[in-house]
Scaffold this active site. Sequence first.
Site, PDB file in Angstrom:
ATOM      1  CG  HIS A 149       2.067   2.204   1.912  1.00 43.41           C
ATOM      2  ND1 HIS A 149       1.240   1.820   0.881  1.00 43.41           N
ATOM      3  CD2 HIS A 149       3.228   2.562   1.332  1.00 43.41           C
ATOM      4  CE1 HIS A 149       1.885   1.949  -0.272  1.00 43.41           C
ATOM      5  NE2 HIS A 149       3.091   2.403  -0.027  1.00 43.41           N
ATOM      6  CE  LYS A 573      13.063   8.708   1.285  1.00 42.24           C
ATOM      7  NZ  LYS A 573      14.514   8.572   0.964  1.00 42.24           N
TER       8      LYS A 573
END
Length: 912
Positions: A149, A573
């Site tokens: 990532h 999120k």
Amino acid sequence: MSTAAQPDTPAGPSRDASDQLLLADIRLLGRLLGEVVRDQAGDEVYNLVESVRRASVTARREGRPVLDRLDEWLHGVPIELGLEVIRAFSWFSFLANIAEDVRQRVGREDRSGRGTLADTVARLAVEHDSAAMAPVLDALWVSPVITAHPTEVRRKTVLAVRHNIVELLVSRDRATPRGLDEIMAALRVEVLLLWHTAILRLSKLRVRDETNEALGYYPLSLFEAIGALQADATSLLAATWPDAAPRVAHPFVPMGSWIGGDRDGNPFVTAGELRDALRLQAQVAIAHHLDGLARLGRELSISSRLVAPDDALVALADVSGDDSPFRADEPYRRALRGMHARLSATALELVGEVPGAPAHAVLPPYDSPRSLIADLDVVIASLRAHGAGVLAELRVEPVRRDVELFGFHLCTLDLRQNSAVHQNVVAELLTAAHVHADYLSLDEAARTSLLAAELASPRPLRLPGRTTTPATAAELDIFVAAAEGIARLGPRAISQYVISKAESVSDVLEVAVLLREVGLGGGVDIVPLFETIDDLRRGGATLRAMFSTAAYRGLVDNRGGQEVMLGYSDSNKDGGYLTANWALYRAEQDLVDAAGDAGVRLRLFHGRGGTVGRGGGPSFDAIVAQPAGTAQGALRLTEQGEMVAAHFADPVLARDHLEALLAATLEASAASIGGARSTPMAGDAAMEQLSDLAFAAYRGLVYDTPRFAEFFRELTPLGEIAELNVGSRPAARSSSGRIEDLRAIPWVFSWSQCRLMIPGWYGAGTAFSAWAGDDADRVRTLREMYDGWPMFRTTISNMAMVLSKTDISIAARYAGLVSDVELRDDVFERIRAEHELTLDWVARITEAELLADNPMLLRSVRYRFPYLDPLHHLQIDLLHRHRAGADDDDELIRRGIQLTINGIATALRNSG
């Protein structure tokens, strides 16, 4: 960073002996860096760095706005000089991290205290006997899964220097005066190497590069740490619960990886990359085993003139192909050389080359790791037969253990793809096979019925001569490559297929159909991933529907249980910190109930990141704080971004981290004995209401505020982060510019760069205030939840960690990057007010200052802030210049921005 620079750290908590040692190491490394800066960059750079450092420390101590104070030294500084300042403060943060890691390593070498296996086992032994623990130990394992990532910017070269500095600092504690001089000289060389090493890569990482970087941690730390932990855990558990001893021989920490198999949103992961990743993994594993056999061949110089090896060992020696007269009376050496030759042939067959020295003879390859283990068992049995059991235990057993742990595959490589991709592939195959012309038009019931019929049919959907679109062909090739890899390396090479955006029964059946097409039906776990708030809330119902579908239930029973992955990043999120944490907790309860009602063994896979906004925080506390019944002996979790280096860059730290994971899994699993429920009902009701209030506050800011995406993109270095050469994966799923389409990792990473970090706290203050306000009874309830409920305590503690790193005064300077003054003032003031409210409520709930329960972290962040401030100042200045355009030095400015991103991430440690 001069000799006098380090003692004037900001005032803080009282320092114990270990803290004094930490400060001494930081001072030493800072002094060496200062000397290198002066020698290599000159007095002008050194004097500027020192002036900036002193100004930052003084401003912090006096409580004045730091960045305003730094204007005197950094405003308008030439870019060439600014780059040197950025490098100096970035490397200092890196060296400070090393000093902290060394003190943590030295402080944990006795393997005692909370978070260690010995402590956990000692407590559980008082409560549970062998009969109660046997089912837990039988299933006990924890699998860290390394993912690629885009927040890790550590180069392999830098990791090597880090390793050298760690070893030098550790040896310094026990060095003689003469040895100390030599260590100091060696440390100067390592710091000089750092200064002359470029922090940034010139080109963007490819998937192969990401694979190689992750695999580098195995020889660096993981082989040693996992092997030692396996041996110690086996011994400890068997000694504590002897009647369960036969049940604890399996691998306790099987590693996993996503690199080369995670295709969700990454077009660069292809079948070729998957094959390459499997080959590279096998190469690392076999090279390690070859080294072990070669070492044994050198060490076991046992003469048959002095001992009598058994017949099986002599037979191994006779077929070794080693007819050297110099080893005629050394059957162990001959046998081991033969084993080395056979494993070399295995390497040639599986990876196309032989790592290390060539074999002395061409012998048949091993058909599996079990065959190699059988030969090692012959060596062990023979040694024990003639009284050399200690050699078997200390020399041969570790090699055998590593073959058992890592096989020829090294680690399990997961496959992952979005459910929407599977739908399209299956639809095309069904059309081409004349099964159904428009699968995508069907409702869920019709899809499920059709897919179940396909699974029962012996007829393949793929037939020779039928062409497919390039997208479908590429996906099908992935499945073919997976089948090839399993056939060559065994079933542990690939055993999980993760489905992103899994929402229905058809989502799992589609993957089942595709696996069946390549002969893997029932051979791979199908793992639905629930990642949005709605997905988590429906997770239990979705799982019940899957189990009630006969075609899928058969697959689950064949695999011995069901694995479900929980997405921490996207849920945060989507709904904010407090809501995401509660949604995950409730989802775990619902999933446990659904699996329990169906009689299915459940295993959870936690998609946690490094930062709190992505599920980060102390791993031990997070695992233990799960609802009762969720661990069930085993779990998996991701190791992402900069946390991979933080956890695995050193054998002792790797052992410490992996042991904490195993100890927490054992403790959480034991909590389920007797079916105890961990959550107080009063806490359930309160959290449900708090979650709804926090959700409304968070969504009101992020999704309901007009032009919030514009505010976010201008406030943070999001666009510049996307240009970093730190990963192959794109930062967004599309170019729409919507928050919904932005990946969770750059979302969190960007907020950390400007020090607002709203994914780790926003909405909580409003929720606490609206729910409790001035109601003394409700405030008391919150305090009781904090004192008595591990889930709530961990949630608040992790939020306090984020708040301690949040800095509104620095963020206010970033707000100056937002071009629309009205938009900036409106949104930033809302964030500022929520920040003050959240700080107030954390203090009211905990009845303590921030991080009062974590003095080590409190001191750490206070020591770091003065060295972060210059990086923020320069980043903001360079962002202004870069976005204004028409600058002759724009390439250097872009490089400077990227260097500050790296430096700030290094100093914050868990930023993405």
